[in-house]
Design a protein around this motif. Structure first.
Motif, PDB file in Angstrom:
ATOM      1  N   GLN A  31     -58.624 -58.067 -44.858  1.00 44.28           N
ATOM      2  CA  GLN A  31     -59.356 -57.348 -43.825  1.00 44.28           C
ATOM      3  C   GLN A  31     -58.392 -56.659 -42.869  1.00 44.28           C
ATOM      4  N   ALA A  32     -57.289 -57.312 -42.569  1.00 43.67           N
ATOM      5  CA  ALA A  32     -56.284 -56.729 -41.671  1.00 43.67           C
ATOM      6  C   ALA A  32     -55.692 -55.458 -42.267  1.00 43.67           C
ATOM      7  N   LEU A  33     -55.395 -55.485 -43.560  1.00 43.94           N
ATOM      8  CA  LEU A  33     -54.848 -54.292 -44.208  1.00 43.94           C
ATOM      9  C   LEU A  33     -55.816 -53.126 -44.059  1.00 43.94           C
ATOM     10  N   PHE A  34     -57.094 -53.397 -44.259  1.00 43.18           N
ATOM     11  CA  PHE A  34     -58.104 -52.356 -44.133  1.00 43.18           C
ATOM     12  C   PHE A  34     -58.260 -51.896 -42.685  1.00 43.18           C
ATOM     13  N   ARG A  35     -58.446 -52.837 -41.768  1.00 42.22           N
ATOM     14  CA  ARG A  35     -58.710 -52.476 -40.371  1.00 42.22           C
ATOM     15  C   ARG A  35     -57.520 -51.820 -39.694  1.00 42.22           C
ATOM     16  N   LEU A  36     -56.324 -52.278 -40.007  1.00 44.26           N
ATOM     17  CA  LEU A  36     -55.123 -51.722 -39.381  1.00 44.26           C
ATOM     18  C   LEU A  36     -54.609 -50.484 -40.115  1.00 44.26           C
ATOM     19  N   GLY A  37     -54.982 -50.345 -41.374  1.00 41.62           N
ATOM     20  CA  GLY A  37     -54.500 -49.201 -42.153  1.00 41.62           C
ATOM     21  C   GLY A  37     -53.015 -49.288 -42.445  1.00 41.62           C
ATOM     22  N   VAL A  38     -52.526 -50.508 -42.691  1.00 41.70           N
ATOM     23  CA  VAL A  38     -51.103 -50.699 -42.977  1.00 41.70           C
ATOM     24  C   VAL A  38     -50.916 -51.176 -44.408  1.00 41.70           C
ATOM     25  N   SER A  39     -49.708 -51.026 -44.911  1.00 40.43           N
ATOM     26  CA  SER A  39     -49.378 -51.461 -46.264  1.00 40.43           C
ATOM     27  C   SER A  39     -49.145 -52.968 -46.289  1.00 40.43           C
ATOM     28  N   GLU A  40     -49.094 -53.508 -47.484  1.00 44.10           N
ATOM     29  CA  GLU A  40     -48.804 -54.933 -47.668  1.00 44.10           C
ATOM     30  C   GLU A  40     -47.420 -55.267 -47.111  1.00 44.10           C
ATOM     31  N   ASP A  41     -46.445 -54.390 -47.335  1.00 47.47           N
ATOM     32  CA  ASP A  41     -45.083 -54.623 -46.833  1.00 47.47           C
ATOM     33  C   ASP A  41     -45.056 -54.660 -45.305  1.00 47.47           C
ATOM     34  N   THR A  42     -45.759 -53.727 -44.679  1.00 48.84           N
ATOM     35  CA  THR A  42     -45.817 -53.699 -43.221  1.00 48.84           C
ATOM     36  C   THR A  42     -46.504 -54.948 -42.696  1.00 48.84           C
ATOM     37  N   ALA A  43     -47.577 -55.356 -43.347  1.00 47.94           N
ATOM     38  CA  ALA A  43     -48.295 -56.564 -42.926  1.00 47.94           C
ATOM     39  C   ALA A  43     -47.396 -57.794 -43.030  1.00 47.94           C
ATOM     40  N   ALA A  44     -46.629 -57.879 -44.099  1.00 44.29           N
ATOM     41  CA  ALA A  44     -45.724 -59.011 -44.271  1.00 44.29           C
ATOM     42  C   ALA A  44     -44.690 -59.057 -43.153  1.00 44.29           C
ATOM     43  N   MET A  45     -44.164 -57.895 -42.786  1.00 43.69           N
ATOM     44  CA  MET A  45     -43.170 -57.831 -41.709  1.00 43.69           C
ATOM     45  C   MET A  45     -43.797 -58.199 -40.368  1.00 43.69           C
ATOM     46  N   LEU A  46     -44.992 -57.652 -40.093  1.00 40.73           N
ATOM     47  CA  LEU A  46     -45.667 -57.949 -38.827  1.00 40.73           C
ATOM     48  C   LEU A  46     -45.994 -59.433 -38.699  1.00 40.73           C
ATOM     49  N   ALA A  47     -46.364 -60.060 -39.790  1.00 42.13           N
ATOM     50  CA  ALA A  47     -46.744 -61.475 -39.763  1.00 42.13           C
ATOM     51  C   ALA A  47     -45.577 -62.383 -39.383  1.00 42.13           C
ATOM     52  N   THR A  48     -44.364 -61.926 -39.641  1.00 43.07           N
ATOM     53  CA  THR A  48     -43.202 -62.782 -39.397  1.00 43.07           C
ATOM     54  C   THR A  48     -42.468 -62.486 -38.087  1.00 43.07           C
ATOM     55  N   LEU A  49     -42.946 -61.505 -37.325  1.00 40.32           N
ATOM     56  CA  LEU A  49     -42.277 -61.183 -36.060  1.00 40.32           C
ATOM     57  C   LEU A  49     -42.336 -62.346 -35.078  1.00 40.32           C
ATOM     58  N   THR A  50     -41.233 -62.593 -34.411  1.00 38.66           N
ATOM     59  CA  THR A  50     -41.205 -63.599 -33.361  1.00 38.66           C
ATOM     60  C   THR A  50     -41.718 -62.969 -32.064  1.00 38.66           C
ATOM     61  N   PRO A  51     -42.096 -63.785 -31.085  1.00 49.34           N
ATOM     62  CA  PRO A  51     -42.510 -63.212 -29.799  1.00 49.34           C
ATOM     63  C   PRO A  51     -41.429 -62.322 -29.178  1.00 49.34           C
ATOM     64  N   ALA A  52     -40.172 -62.729 -29.299  1.00 50.82           N
ATOM     65  CA  ALA A  52     -39.081 -61.919 -28.740  1.00 50.82           C
ATOM     66  C   ALA A  52     -38.985 -60.567 -29.453  1.00 50.82           C
ATOM     67  N   GLN A  53     -39.156 -60.575 -30.757  1.00 48.21           N
ATOM     68  CA  GLN A  53     -39.112 -59.315 -31.502  1.00 48.21           C
ATOM     69  C   GLN A  53     -40.283 -58.412 -31.112  1.00 48.21           C
ATOM     70  N   MET A  54     -41.462 -59.006 -30.926  1.00 45.95           N
ATOM     71  CA  MET A  54     -42.627 -58.212 -30.523  1.00 45.95           C
ATOM     72  C   MET A  54     -42.403 -57.596 -29.147  1.00 45.95           C
ATOM     73  N   MET A  55     -41.828 -58.353 -28.233  1.00 40.32           N
ATOM     74  CA  MET A  55     -41.548 -57.824 -26.892  1.00 40.32           C
ATOM     75  C   MET A  55     -40.563 -56.658 -26.974  1.00 40.32           C
TER      76      MET A  55
END
Length: 107
Positions: A31-55
């Protein structure tokens, strides 16, 4: 609104978007891939971001999310200009179907 305020708003929007994206991906990846319009690779990267990286990423002066709806028909359906409340649900459903089709074409 001055330039500093705009940059602060962009940073806040970026952080909110990253947090939402990560939450959606961890909860329901398909559902996230569909709603966000991102690729599987992008989703995998986003899922592993730390809070510091997100900031750090959110602090960019570039808005990370974008309007995916660039079609006048979809905007018309979403805003339901000149339509009754009874047709509002049907118009939004129609817009969702159109956007879903465009997502499939892009994938």
């Amino acid at each position: 609104m001055n330039a500093d305020q705009i940059l602060a708003e962009i940073r806040e929007a970026n952080l909110s978007y990253l947090m939402l994206a990560q939450s959606l991906i961890r909860t329901d990846r398909e559902q996230a891939l569909f709603r966000l319009g991102v690729s599987e690779d992008t989703a995998a990267m986003l899922a592993t971001l730390t809070p510091a990286q997100m900031m750090k990423i959110a602090s960019s002066n570039t808005l990370l999310c974008r309007m995916r709806c660039e079609d006048d028909l979809v905007w018309s359906l979403l805003t339901s200009h000149g339509k009754s409340a009874a047709n509002d649900g049907v118009s939004r459903l129609h817009a969702s179907i159109l956007m879903a089709g465009r997502h499939q074409e892009a994938a």
